[in-house]
Design a protein around this motif. Structure first.
Motif, PDB file in Angstrom:
ATOM      1  N   LYS A 232       1.818  -9.707  -1.498  1.00 15.22           N
ATOM      2  CA  LYS A 232       0.842  -8.939  -2.267  1.00 15.22           C
ATOM      3  C   LYS A 232      -0.560  -9.221  -1.727  1.00 15.22           C
ATOM      4  O   LYS A 232      -0.857 -10.322  -1.253  1.00 15.22           O
ATOM      5  CB  LYS A 232       0.894  -9.326  -3.741  1.00 15.22           C
ATOM      6  N   VAL A 233      -1.433  -8.229  -1.820  1.00 15.01           N
ATOM      7  CA  VAL A 233      -2.820  -8.391  -1.376  1.00 15.01           C
ATOM      8  C   VAL A 233      -3.501  -9.526  -2.126  1.00 15.01           C
ATOM      9  O   VAL A 233      -4.306 -10.262  -1.558  1.00 15.01           O
ATOM     10  CB  VAL A 233      -3.595  -7.061  -1.558  1.00 15.01           C
ATOM     11  N   ARG A 234      -3.179  -9.715  -3.413  1.00 17.80           N
ATOM     12  CA  ARG A 234      -3.822 -10.760  -4.215  1.00 17.80           C
ATOM     13  C   ARG A 234      -3.528 -12.164  -3.696  1.00 17.80           C
ATOM     14  O   ARG A 234      -4.231 -13.115  -4.033  1.00 17.80           O
ATOM     15  CB  ARG A 234      -3.419 -10.653  -5.680  1.00 17.80           C
ATOM     16  N   ALA A 235      -2.460 -12.318  -2.873  1.00 21.00           N
ATOM     17  CA  ALA A 235      -2.115 -13.634  -2.341  1.00 21.00           C
ATOM     18  C   ALA A 235      -2.914 -13.981  -1.083  1.00 21.00           C
ATOM     19  O   ALA A 235      -2.851 -15.107  -0.608  1.00 21.00           O
ATOM     20  CB  ALA A 235      -0.615 -13.702  -2.024  1.00 21.00           C
ATOM     21  N   LEU A 236      -3.674 -13.014  -0.549  1.00 22.80           N
ATOM     22  CA  LEU A 236      -4.427 -13.248   0.683  1.00 22.80           C
ATOM     23  C   LEU A 236      -5.710 -14.016   0.402  1.00 22.80           C
ATOM     24  O   LEU A 236      -6.289 -13.928  -0.685  1.00 22.80           O
ATOM     25  CB  LEU A 236      -4.780 -11.923   1.353  1.00 22.80           C
ATOM     26  N   SER A 237      -6.180 -14.750   1.415  1.00 20.38           N
ATOM     27  CA  SER A 237      -7.488 -15.397   1.320  1.00 20.38           C
ATOM     28  C   SER A 237      -8.578 -14.331   1.436  1.00 20.38           C
ATOM     29  O   SER A 237      -8.324 -13.177   1.815  1.00 20.38           O
ATOM     30  CB  SER A 237      -7.657 -16.428   2.435  1.00 20.38           C
ATOM     31  N   GLY A 238      -9.826 -14.717   1.126  1.00 28.25           N
ATOM     32  CA  GLY A 238     -10.938 -13.777   1.230  1.00 28.25           C
ATOM     33  C   GLY A 238     -11.079 -13.219   2.630  1.00 28.25           C
ATOM     34  O   GLY A 238     -11.305 -12.017   2.825  1.00 28.25           O
ATOM     35  N   GLY A 239     -10.951 -14.079   3.645  1.00 30.21           N
ATOM     36  CA  GLY A 239     -11.067 -13.635   5.024  1.00 30.21           C
ATOM     37  C   GLY A 239      -9.947 -12.698   5.434  1.00 30.21           C
ATOM     38  O   GLY A 239     -10.156 -11.728   6.172  1.00 30.21           O
ATOM     39  N   GLU A 240      -8.719 -12.973   4.942  1.00 22.33           N
ATOM     40  CA  GLU A 240      -7.580 -12.116   5.273  1.00 22.33           C
ATOM     41  C   GLU A 240      -7.722 -10.747   4.615  1.00 22.33           C
ATOM     42  O   GLU A 240      -7.388  -9.720   5.214  1.00 22.33           O
ATOM     43  CB  GLU A 240      -6.289 -12.801   4.842  1.00 22.33           C
ATOM     44  N   ARG A 241      -8.236 -10.702   3.387  1.00 21.80           N
ATOM     45  CA  ARG A 241      -8.487  -9.405   2.736  1.00 21.80           C
ATOM     46  C   ARG A 241      -9.540  -8.614   3.516  1.00 21.80           C
ATOM     47  O   ARG A 241      -9.416  -7.391   3.684  1.00 21.80           O
ATOM     48  CB  ARG A 241      -8.970  -9.621   1.305  1.00 21.80           C
ATOM     49  N   ASN A 242     -10.557  -9.323   3.955  1.00 22.62           N
ATOM     50  CA  ASN A 242     -11.612  -8.672   4.720  1.00 22.62           C
ATOM     51  C   ASN A 242     -11.053  -8.073   5.999  1.00 22.62           C
ATOM     52  O   ASN A 242     -11.345  -6.927   6.367  1.00 22.62           O
ATOM     53  CB  ASN A 242     -12.702  -9.698   5.050  1.00 22.62           C
ATOM     54  N   ARG A 243     -10.231  -8.842   6.691  1.00 23.64           N
ATOM     55  CA  ARG A 243      -9.642  -8.367   7.948  1.00 23.64           C
ATOM     56  C   ARG A 243      -8.736  -7.167   7.708  1.00 23.64           C
ATOM     57  O   ARG A 243      -8.711  -6.215   8.498  1.00 23.64           O
ATOM     58  CB  ARG A 243      -8.866  -9.509   8.610  1.00 23.64           C
ATOM     59  N   LEU A 244      -7.979  -7.180   6.597  1.00 26.39           N
ATOM     60  CA  LEU A 244      -7.096  -6.059   6.260  1.00 26.39           C
ATOM     61  C   LEU A 244      -7.912  -4.805   5.978  1.00 26.39           C
ATOM     62  O   LEU A 244      -7.578  -3.706   6.443  1.00 26.39           O
ATOM     63  CB  LEU A 244      -6.244  -6.426   5.047  1.00 26.39           C
ATOM     64  N   LEU A 245      -8.994  -4.947   5.228  1.00 27.17           N
ATOM     65  CA  LEU A 245      -9.826  -3.792   4.896  1.00 27.17           C
ATOM     66  C   LEU A 245     -10.476  -3.203   6.144  1.00 27.17           C
ATOM     67  O   LEU A 245     -10.543  -1.973   6.312  1.00 27.17           O
ATOM     68  CB  LEU A 245     -10.901  -4.201   3.891  1.00 27.17           C
ATOM     69  N   LEU A 246     -10.943  -4.069   7.048  1.00 29.86           N
ATOM     70  CA  LEU A 246     -11.522  -3.578   8.299  1.00 29.86           C
ATOM     71  C   LEU A 246     -10.470  -2.857   9.138  1.00 29.86           C
ATOM     72  O   LEU A 246     -10.736  -1.801   9.724  1.00 29.86           O
ATOM     73  CB  LEU A 246     -12.119  -4.740   9.091  1.00 29.86           C
ATOM     74  N   ALA A 247      -9.264  -3.430   9.197  1.00 28.50           N
ATOM     75  CA  ALA A 247      -8.192  -2.807   9.976  1.00 28.50           C
ATOM     76  C   ALA A 247      -7.880  -1.415   9.445  1.00 28.50           C
ATOM     77  O   ALA A 247      -7.707  -0.455  10.214  1.00 28.50           O
ATOM     78  CB  ALA A 247      -6.941  -3.685   9.920  1.00 28.50           C
ATOM     79  N   ARG A 248      -7.822  -1.279   8.124  1.00 31.55           N
ATOM     80  CA  ARG A 248      -7.537   0.029   7.520  1.00 31.55           C
ATOM     81  C   ARG A 248      -8.682   1.008   7.772  1.00 31.55           C
ATOM     82  O   ARG A 248      -8.459   2.188   8.036  1.00 31.55           O
ATOM     83  CB  ARG A 248      -7.310  -0.162   6.013  1.00 31.55           C
ATOM     84  N   LEU A 249      -9.900   0.490   7.702  1.00 26.99           N
ATOM     85  CA  LEU A 249     -11.086   1.317   7.919  1.00 26.99           C
ATOM     86  C   LEU A 249     -11.086   1.919   9.322  1.00 26.99           C
ATOM     87  O   LEU A 249     -11.396   3.102   9.514  1.00 26.99           O
ATOM     88  CB  LEU A 249     -12.339   0.461   7.716  1.00 26.99           C
ATOM     89  N   PHE A 250     -10.713   1.106  10.322  1.00 28.49           N
ATOM     90  CA  PHE A 250     -10.772   1.560  11.706  1.00 28.49           C
ATOM     91  C   PHE A 250      -9.654   2.543  12.039  1.00 28.49           C
ATOM     92  O   PHE A 250      -9.645   3.124  13.128  1.00 28.49           O
ATOM     93  CB  PHE A 250     -10.724   0.367  12.657  1.00 28.49           C
TER      94      PHE A 250
END
Length: 644
Positions: A440-458
């Protein structure tokens, strides 16, 4: 003297080993920077060292009587706490020392002179302790800290504060404790660049030891004298010096390890060929050699660390008009946020937005994107402009989705140029292996969530990236990758970040929000903006000098100078006009060269050869100096034209 020592520490979450056999020592007065990729366990290690979490195994030793203060990324406060009560909690040891000092003063008054020797010794020790804990005027010092951090309401409940203000109260609380060891986990998040500068100065003055986790590379350079890197799943490696020294040492170490690995692979190939010979040939050889060969092949060799492979999908080419704003005004009640702002974003520009928190940077972005209507003014979005928006609150991530679902947009494939890549492989390249994709996204660290959001954005195929605080919580390796991606990006970028290093690497111009709705544009990166702003402030201060102040008599000009007629405003010589006419092209060429060198240094593959890096760094310094020189000369010529 050793202040804190952790030995053979191990921590696991389920089947995943975060670190093992980890040993770390911190000496009195030492300033240590802790780095590692997201998920390597930096925050977990700090919690263990602070005593708020327990390791699976290991030993922790703290010098007797030593005081430790730990500031996590997301600070916690007692229910019903106010700003004043939180700062009072931080001053508990100081208040105890002050009360003991007052009691001892009363004893001294009633004790005969011949019996005062021991009391005077205690009195002197208490005085020293009070000075060490922050001095006598504690409330004044606390209010000064809060005022500098932008927190004005002394009696306001903490629960009513924004996340950024809560972080500032927590920083003030931590600074007021004046501990023997201060541990800070990402203290610069939510702070503007000027406040980060101030915090760096405050931490530099603290007498105790410091353990610091931050992605702000200038912050590390200015504060630490040793860098410690967590190796994922293993222990730590220590490097003397600041961040810059750490990068140089690590490059050399990786180059040496790569050479050793190449020799090892050649030796293994020879031994494998020998082992494959017939039994008769092997019978004449040493059994010890066979054992050595098999042992060497079983060992784990050197592998370059895997980094997140951020990529952007193909986007439509931008037209002549990208985003334009003319005379934009926006107020909230009596508060003026934008006052007649003119702005034009051109193709290929990377504009950094800077200014104090709450001054209107995010509001301006939302006005440009049409999410917030302006009170007045004109907005134009180019017909070929396709925007992807990174929201600093990460509100677009659903914490109950899996990592795979959050990235998919309903598609199982990603198109990169002329290639079609499975989404699971794309995520794996971004350091989200298949088992992690089911989390689940809620299990990710702050940095991992950030990286996921950037990946989706690109993956959105945008030609304009609007990024609001994208650097928060990212590890330094991923920051370097993101810098390289933005430098290679052919579209335009609007970027809000407090990371001065990031702005120096990426920005081509700075949009400074100076309060009361005033927005000023400066060409160049963050360092250039600071120089130009200081020059403008110095010129303004000189103009505003009191007219009644006695003026110094100017020295008589030399005969050759006196004989020259004064230059008329707006008049350039033929040579100067030619120079000014060609200045734009010269600046563009110099900035292109600088951008090319920055892109090369941001490419992870260049570090496979450590000998290339110093040469590229020298070339970048030369290119940066040339860009600065050209801008200064251009400004001088413009001043001659305007008669300034």
């Amino acid at each position: 003297m050793t202040l804190l020592r952790a030995a053979n520490v191990q921590l696991s979450f389920g089947s995943r080993t975060v670190f093992q056999g980890l040993t770390l020592t911190i000496e009195e007065g030492e300033r240590v920077g802790l780095v590692g990729v997201n998920g390597s366990g930096k925050s977990s290690l700090m919690k263990i060292l602070a005593g708020v979490a327990r390791a699976d195994t290991g030993e922790l030793q703290l010098r007797r009587g030593a005081r430790v203060t730990y500031l996590p990324q997301e600070p916690e406060f007692a229910e019903g706490a106010t700003v004043a009560s939180e700062l009072s909690v931080s001053q508990g040891p100081l208040k105890e020392a002050l009360a003991a000092h007052a009691e001892l003063s009363r004893k001294l008054e009633s004790t005969p002179a011949e019996g005062q020797a021991k009391l005077l010794e205690q009195f002197s020790a208490l005085s020293d302790r009070i000075e060490h804990l922050g001095g006598w005027d504690t409330e004044h010092h606390a209010k000064t800290l809060l005022d500098r951090l932008g927190v004005k309401d002394w009696d306001r409940p903490v629960a009513q504060l924004s996340g950024g203000l809560r972080k500032r109260v927590a920083i003030a609380r931590a600074l007021l404790t004046r501990p023997d060891l201060l541990m800070l986990d990402e203290p610069t998040n939510h702070l503007d660049a000027d406040t980060v500068d101030w915090l760096e100065e405050e931490l530099d003055k603290l007498p105790g030891s410091l353990l610091l986790v931050t992605h702000d590379r200038y912050f590390l350079d200015g504060l630490v004298d040793r860098m410690v890197e967590i190796q994922p799943g293993e222990g730590v490696v220590s490097y003397p010096g600041n961040y810059e020294a750490y990068v140089e040492q690590k490059l050399v170490a990786q180059e040496q390890a790569s050479i050793a690995q190449h020799k090892r692979e050649r030796w293994i190939a020879q031994e494998v060929a020998w082992l494959r010979r017939g039994p008769e040939a092997r019978r004449t050889k040493s059994k010890a050699r066979i054992d050595r060969a098999r042992k060497l092949m079983a060992e784990k060799g050197f592998e370059r660390p895997k980094v997140a492979a951020l990529q952007t999908v193909a986007a439509p080419r931008l037209g002549h008009t990208v985003i334009e704003a003319e005379g934009v005004r926006k107020s909230f009640g009596e508060r003026k946020v934008l006052q007649g702002v003119d702005f034009r974003l051109q193709r290929g520009e990377r504009v950094g937005l800077v200014g104090p928190n709450g001054v209107g940077k995010t509001t301006f972005l939302r006005v440009l994107l049409g999410e917030v209507p302006p009170d007045d003014g004109k907005l134009v979005i180019g017909k070929n402009t396709k925007v992807a928006y990174y929201d600093q609150t990460r509100a677009s991530l659903d914490p109950e989705q899996t990592v795979y679902e959050a990235a998919s947009h309903g598609e199982d494939w990603v198109e990169m140029g002329d290639q079609k890549i499975a989404l699971r492989d794309y995520l794996d390249d971004l350091l989200f292996p298949v088992p992690m994709q089911r989390q689940k996204v809620r299990a990710l660290s702050g940095g991992e969530r950030n990286r996921l959001l950037l990946a989706r954005l690109f993956l959105e195929g945008a030609n304009v990236l609007v990024l609001d605080e994208p650097t928060n919580d990212l590890d330094i390796v991923t920051l370097n990758i993101l810098e390289g991606l933005l430098l290679r990006f052919t579209g335009s970028v609007l970027l809000v970040t407090h990371d001065r290093y990031f702005l120096d690497k990426v920005a081509t111009s700075i949009l400074a929000f100076e309060g009361e709705g005033r927005v000023v544009r400066y060409e160049g990166n963050y360092a250039m903006y600071r120089r130009l702003k200081e020059q403008a402030e110095a010129a303004q201060a000189a103009t505003a000098a009191p007219a009644s102040a006695p003026k110094k008599e100017a020295p008589a000009p030399a005969p050759s100078e006196a004989s020259k007629p004064a230059r008329k405003p707006g008049k350039l010589s033929y040579k100067e006009q030619r120079e000014l006419d060609g200045m734009e092209a010269a600046i563009e060429a110099a900035e292109t060269r600088k951008a090319e060198l920055e892109a090369k240094l941001a490419d992870p593959t260049v570090y496979s050869s450590a000998s290339k890096v110093p040469e590229l760094q020298r070339e970048l310094e030369t290119a940066t100096t040339e860009v600065d020189r050209l801008y200064t000369r251009w400004q001088d010529l413009q001043n001659l034209v305007s008669g300034a």
